[in-house]
Design a protein around this motif. Structure first.
Motif, PDB file in Angstrom:
ATOM      1  N   PHE A 187       0.818  -1.215   0.000  1.00  0.00           N
ATOM      2  CA  PHE A 187       0.000   0.000   0.000  1.00  0.00           C
ATOM      3  C   PHE A 187       0.850   1.263   0.000  1.00  0.00           C
ATOM      4  N   GLN A 188       0.176   2.370  -0.349  1.00  0.00           N
ATOM      5  CA  GLN A 188       0.849   3.658  -0.391  1.00  0.00           C
ATOM      6  C   GLN A 188       1.311   4.120   0.975  1.00  0.00           C
ATOM      7  N   ASN A 189       0.402   4.062   1.938  1.00  0.00           N
ATOM      8  CA  ASN A 189       0.677   4.696   3.215  1.00  0.00           C
ATOM      9  C   ASN A 189       1.014   3.658   4.273  1.00  0.00           C
ATOM     10  N   THR A 221      -0.996   3.461   7.603  1.00  0.00           N
ATOM     11  CA  THR A 221      -2.337   2.907   7.779  1.00  0.00           C
ATOM     12  C   THR A 221      -2.429   1.447   7.356  1.00  0.00           C
ATOM     13  N   SER A 222      -1.396   0.923   6.699  1.00  0.00           N
ATOM     14  CA  SER A 222      -1.538  -0.438   6.190  1.00  0.00           C
ATOM     15  C   SER A 222      -1.061  -1.501   7.179  1.00  0.00           C
TER      16      SER A 222
END
Lengths: 543, 283, 317
Positions: A381-383, A386-387
């Motif tokens: 994931f990008q972040n 938060t992942s």
């Protein structure tokens, strides 16, 4: 009251003298970290902006650049204090001025362009009202409406009359940022301070906004102080650059000198890490004809919006990923690249089309069958903030897929092996995500994705949330892993500089459709489409 | 840089050391612990009986011997307050456990299944929110009959909706988090995701609500006691104590005011604790 | 937009209908012998069976449950909730009789509560001393922690018995209203103040406030022009909860100060197990709650251009 009037005249009359517009000297700012405990954020920084000069302040997150700007404008949060140093506008020392006196400097003398246009306009007021406020506060004698419209036009909003009556949510991000520039200009300031004004915007919009700022400097003869994390952006447009690290200015100088012969070690590192400045790849490209491991054909996805409207998020998109290579998908927000990645990973169901992974059709699989595909195809994931589940230790995070698939063998050994593969020590095993830095988190996320020995990794903007120097490290890690394990990557990004560093093939997307696809060399050297050329021109730091 | 970097932190007792800087929070915990002590072993805190008094010494003002004074029958009011903690707190605990258990389950089902199930459950919750909880509790207790247990049941039923709503919104918030999506991507099944990720992360906010609800439930139980729907008179119960002293408030104010203040202090303490739990949950 | 209104209206009607059904189940179906509820429990055993039979027939308890339900629902639609067992007058009449008294008390208390809440929020926003701010922010949770019956009794003790400023009970004139009004306003103000304090703080730290600072606004200008409206709007969403607090608070307040009103009526109805009256009150209260929420749902888009825009696109939220 006489006090404040005097202050105002002081500043206005002083502007005629040949003092710098803004002179900060030896400024030190602390943050309260506890009862009587203070943590320095800015340590003795000096900075000058002369009339008509474009100065950039470059630093990564935590360098104290935003705190410095807040200090200069008198906008520090309650938890911060100025420990020493002085701030002067045109030779008038404003250090320690209260809000009432500073109100006469702000807007009037110094204009400010904030970071995120999406939260920086009052959502329940029309744009016109918000610009008029700025006029009224600073030029009480002006014709408010006319002055506001003029400001909007100067900020590059040609349809000023219409924007005047619109609410912020009716405008695009770029238009909102222009409205904010109009607000900053409305008080006819001598200097404009812009704090990361384009980091929330697409590259092509970023280019237009920054070019406009440069134009304003020439047109109005004002000084500009640009705060940015992107050295490339600073190199393209400034007269002078200051590099900030851990609260200190580590290097200062004219652009040409700084990019040619950087003196500080940190500046060299930043220059090396800036993707736009590289022309070659991190690793030699993979030779031509390798078989494909993933083939997507005619993928389509339509979202139902309110009121029978439809959004074509993906329109007949194709993609071929060759074994052991990296295929980058680039585009701006709304291009459909994340939707495409989501479909490949099975998070989003496509309306039509096919995805073949290792010769097996993925579209239309049921949950159980899809789970089997997951062994071969993993997602990053990008972040990384938060992942990762905030309650899981690193060991538990990495072991999760092993448990889910009941992988036999010593799971603890496998977790250690994976941790070593992403260059993290064993001491990290028992840490929780909040005890890790952004780069360390993304390493954990990559280790977790590798746990099942997949062939394919889909990386959705996996390095965009990281500082450039950390970004460079993660890219290096990805390239090394690819060489060692023969992985194939689908790499979604908005940053063409990164594409050139690691990708073999590239697919350019716009409004849900594939614009152009091919080997990176070919697309970068002879783009077959105007939009691709426009994107390439917008890469900051390419000279 | 362009992404908001939230730093969620799990609930933990790791930072116990921080408590030193929060004297009011420490005091709140002490108050709650002492009152729990009253409820568990009232005999340790007072030598007087809550039922028998010295009729000769009726309405004695507060003194070193009788801290809260005595009532009409000469019974020690401090002793009655101490023993009353048992009645009131047991009812409160039952009520909160009932509301928490049922509310969390209902909210989880609604939030996790979504669609029609969610809509149906939430419309039902709307109905229960439309009837003020004190009114609902009064109706329930009037149907079931007056007793402390029924008061507990009534208060519990009337707070289910609040828990269900908070749990559902927490579940909905957690379900959209990347780490939940990531877990599916790693091949974790639906039940696994629910048990390992959704429930633990959603619960921390609901636990803060539970602490708040303890205070609210104490008030509700005492209010029903005050109105006369709880334990029958000789029994000491906080709301009833205040009601009993009310008729003499003009002349002997302490008889109803001191037990009432004790009650208020406990509720304030639970609110302070709830605030700190909520802050923890948000980190 | 019409879809939105229809949806909200449908939801309100559903809530009222469901509240009626809940009240019916609780009061007419669950009790083993609903007729027993019509008599004083102490005298229940001395009531001859014929009389019970007669009563059951009067109230329609002999009919199958579904017939009773439809019959009562049909009458409820024309606001006929039957007759009060105690007084024999129609339920609606009994409620309307005492309504003005409660309405005056509740409306005045609501106004005072809102004023207190805004006062607390503005005070907390405008002070920069941390300890004072913490103290002010703690006030709302104190306000909801003190039981209404205690604050009522304290008011009586101090202002009526000790100082003699106000009468201790009764319904006569303005002076008798002051103490109950304050007693009721305090707990009602608590949740509103908590919400406002929170909103004022978040809004004061939002991006557009920074923009306003940079324009050259002063603190007062920012609070008045930017923060006030954006922070106050969400307070409308707890209008329903506030109404519930007003009703619950008035039950206790009216008891402590011996005032007539809906609260006292409810308490008497419960004490005497006046089933039709209790059912009528529950339905009327739920209907008022639904109506208040409906009004809030309908005026919110008028006040917030963002919501208005989503609705204009034909959405239903």
């Amino acid at each position: 009251m006489t006090d404040t009037v005097a202050a105002a005249t002081e500043v206005t009359s002083a502007t005629d003298a040949q003092e710098p517009l803004l002179a900060i000297s030896g400024l030190a700012i602390d943050y309260r970290t506890g009862r009587r405990r203070w943590n320095p954020a800015v340590r003795g920084v000096s900075l000058r902006v002369e009339p008509g000069e474009f100065v950039s302040l470059v630093g990564e997150s935590g360098s104290g650049k935003t705190t410095l700007v807040q200090g200069a404008l008198g906008l520090l949060p309650a938890a911060a204090r100025i420990r020493g140093g002085s701030i002067a506008y045109s030779g008038v020392d404003v250090t320690g001025w209260n809000d009432k006196r500073m109100a006469l400097v702000r807007g009037n003398y110094v204009g400010f362009i904030p970071q995120d246009p999406n939260t920086s306009l009052n959502p329940v007021k029309r744009i016109g009202v918000q610009v008029i406020e700025a006029v009224r506060l600073n030029r009480p004698k002006a014709d408010y409406r006319e002055a506001a419209l003029e400001s909007l036009r100067t900020a590059g909003l040609h349809d000023a009359e219409r924007v005047f009556h619109q609410y912020p949510h009716e405008l695009s991000g770029g238009m909102k940022q222009r409205a904010l520039i109009a607000i900053a200009l409305a008080g006819r300031p001598k200097i404009i301070v812009a704090d990361e004004p384009t980091s929330a915007l697409d590259v092509t919009v970023q280019k237009r906004i920054l070019d406009h700022l440069v134009g304003l400097r020439a047109e109005l003869g004002i000084g500009i102080l640009l705060v940015t994390h992107d050295l490339g952006v600073a190199l393209d447009r400034s007269d002078r650059i200051l590099v900030m690290q851990r609260g200190e200015i580590v290097e200062e100088g004219p652009v040409a000198r700084l990019s040619a012969v950087p003196t500080a070690e940190y500046t060299k590192r930043l220059l090396d890490a800036a993707p736009g400045r590289h022309t070659g790849r991190l690793a030699p490209p993979t030779a031509g004809d390798t078989p494909s491991v993933l083939t997507a054909r005619a993928l389509t996805k339509t979202y139902q919006l309110r009121g029978r409207q439809e959004l074509r998020a993906l329109d007949a998109a194709d993609l071929v990923l060759r074994r052991g290579t990296t295929h980058a998908i680039v585009g701006e927000s709304g291009a459909g690249k994340s939707t495409l990645a989501g479909i490949l990973a099975g998070f989003t169901t496509a309306d039509g089309g096919s995805v073949q992974v290792g010769g097996r059709e993925v579209i239309g699989l049921r949950r159980k069958e899809l789970r089997e595909v997951r062994r071969d195809l993993q997602f990053v994931f990008q972040n990384p903030y938060t992942s990762l589940d905030p309650r899981f230790t690193v060991a538990r995070l990495i072991a999760e897929p092993l448990h889910a698939f009941r992988v036999a063998g010593d799971r603890k050994d496998r977790v250690r092996e994976l941790l070593a593969a992403v260059s993290l020590d064993e001491e990290f095993l028992h840490r929780l995500p909040f005890q890790l830095s952004g780069g360390q988190r993304q390493r954990v996320a990559i280790a977790r994705a590798l746990a099942l020995n997949p062939e394919i990794l889909v990386l959705d903007e996996a390095v965009s949330a990281l500082d450039v120097s950390v970004q460079a490290q993660i890219l290096r890690l990805l390239v090394d892993l690819q060489a060692r394990l023969g992985l194939s990557y689908v790499f979604v990004t908005h940053d063409l500089g990164v594409v050139r560093l690691i990708a073999d093939d590239v697919t350019v997307m716009k409004d849900g459709a594939v614009i152009e696809t091919g080997p990176v060399e070919r697309v970068f050297h002879s783009p077959g489409h105007d939009y691709t050329r426009q994107l390439l021109d917008s890469i900051p730091g390419v000279r | 840089m362009t992404v908001p970097l939230a730093l969620p932190r799990p609930l933990s007792l790791r930072r116990l050391g921080d408590l030193v800087h929060q004297p009011i929070l420490v005091l709140s915990w002490l108050i709650v612990l002492v009152v729990i002590g009253w409820a568990v072993a009232p005999g340790l805190f007072t030598e007087f009986s809550p039922y028998e008094g010295d009729t000769g010494a009726s309405f004695a003002p507060p003194s070193a011997e009788h801290w809260f004074g005595t009532d009409r029958l000469g019974r020690d009011l401090f002793a009655r307050s101490v023993y009353g903690a048992h009645t009131t707190l047991t009812a409160t605990l039952l009520a909160v456990l009932l509301a928490f258990g049922v509310g969390v389950l209902v909210g989880l089902i609604a939030g996790f299944s979504g669609g029609l199930v969610d809509t149906a459950i939430m419309r039902l919750v709307d109905v229960f929110l439309a009837i003020p909880s004190l009114l609902l509790a009064m109706v329930v207790v009037s149907v079931l009959g007056y007793s402390t247990n029924n008061v507990a049941l009534a208060v519990g039923i009337s707070s289910i909706a609040a828990f269900a709503r908070v749990m559902r919104s927490q579940v909905l918030a957690v379900v959209t988090q990347d780490y939940v999506k990531a877990a599916y991507g790693l091949g974790v099944g639906r039940l696994g995701v629910m048990g390992k990720h959704v429930v633990p992360n959603a619960l921390s906010s609901v636990i803060a609500l539970a602490a708040l609800e303890v205070g609210t439930a104490v008030l509700a139980v005492a209010s029903l006691g005050f109105l006369g729907y709880g334990a029958p008179p000789p029994e000491p119960e906080w709301g009833l104590l205040v009601a009993e002293g009310r008729d003499f408030v003009a002349v002997h104010p302490w008889a109803s005011i001191l037990p009432g203040i004790a009650l208020a202090v406990v509720v304030i303490a639970t609110h302070r604790i709830s605030t700190s739990l909520r802050k923890e949950a948000r980190r | 937009m019409p879809r939105y209104i229809a949806l909200k209206l449908g939801r309100a009607v559903f809530v009222v209908w469901a509240a009626f059904t809940v009240a019916f189940v609780l009061l007419f179906v669950l009790p083993a012998d609903p007729v027993d509820l019509l008599f004083d429990p102490a005298e229940l055993n001395s009531v001859p069976p014929e009389v019970k039979e007669q009563m059951a027939a009067n109230y329609g308890f002999n009919e199958p449950v579904i017939v009773q339900y439809l019959d009562r629902l049909g009458h409820a639609l024309i606001l006929d909730f039957g007759n009060s067992v105690q007084s024999g007058q129609p339920v609606l009449r009994a409620v309307v009789d005492v309504l003005p008294s409660t309405l005056v008390l509740a409306a005045a208390a609501l106004v005072l509560a809102v004023l207190i809440a805004f006062g607390v929020a503005l005070a907390a926003t405008s002070t920069r001393r941390v300890w004072l701010r913490n103290l002010i922010e703690a006030l709302p949770s104190g306000a909801v922690s003190v039981p209404v019956f205690l604050s009522g009794i304290l008011m009586l003790q101090v202002f009526s018995f000790r100082l003699g400023w106000f009468p201790s009970f009764g319904d006569g004139g303005f002076r008798s209203l002051v103490l109950p009004l304050i007693t009721l306003a305090i707990p009602v103000s608590g949740p509103i103040a908590q919400l406002l304090v929170r909103n004022f703080t978040t809004e004061l730290h939002s991006g557009y406030v920074t923009t306003s600072w940079a324009k050259g606004s002063t603190r007062a200008g920012i609070v008045i022009r930017d923060v006030f409206r954006n922070a106050s709007l969400p307070a409308l969403t707890i209008a329903g909860i506030t109404f519930g607090n007003l009703i619950a608070g008035s039950v206790i307040t009216e008891t402590v100060f011996a005032r007539k009103g809906i609260g006292r009526l409810t308490q008497t109805a419960i004490n005497t197990l006046d089933v039709p009256l209790v059912a009528g009150i529950v339905v009327l209260v739920a209907a008022t709650f639904a109506l208040i929420n409906l009004i809030v749902d309908l005026i919110y888009p008028v006040l917030d251009p963002r919501l208005r825009a989503t609705l204009a696109a034909g959405g239903s939220r």
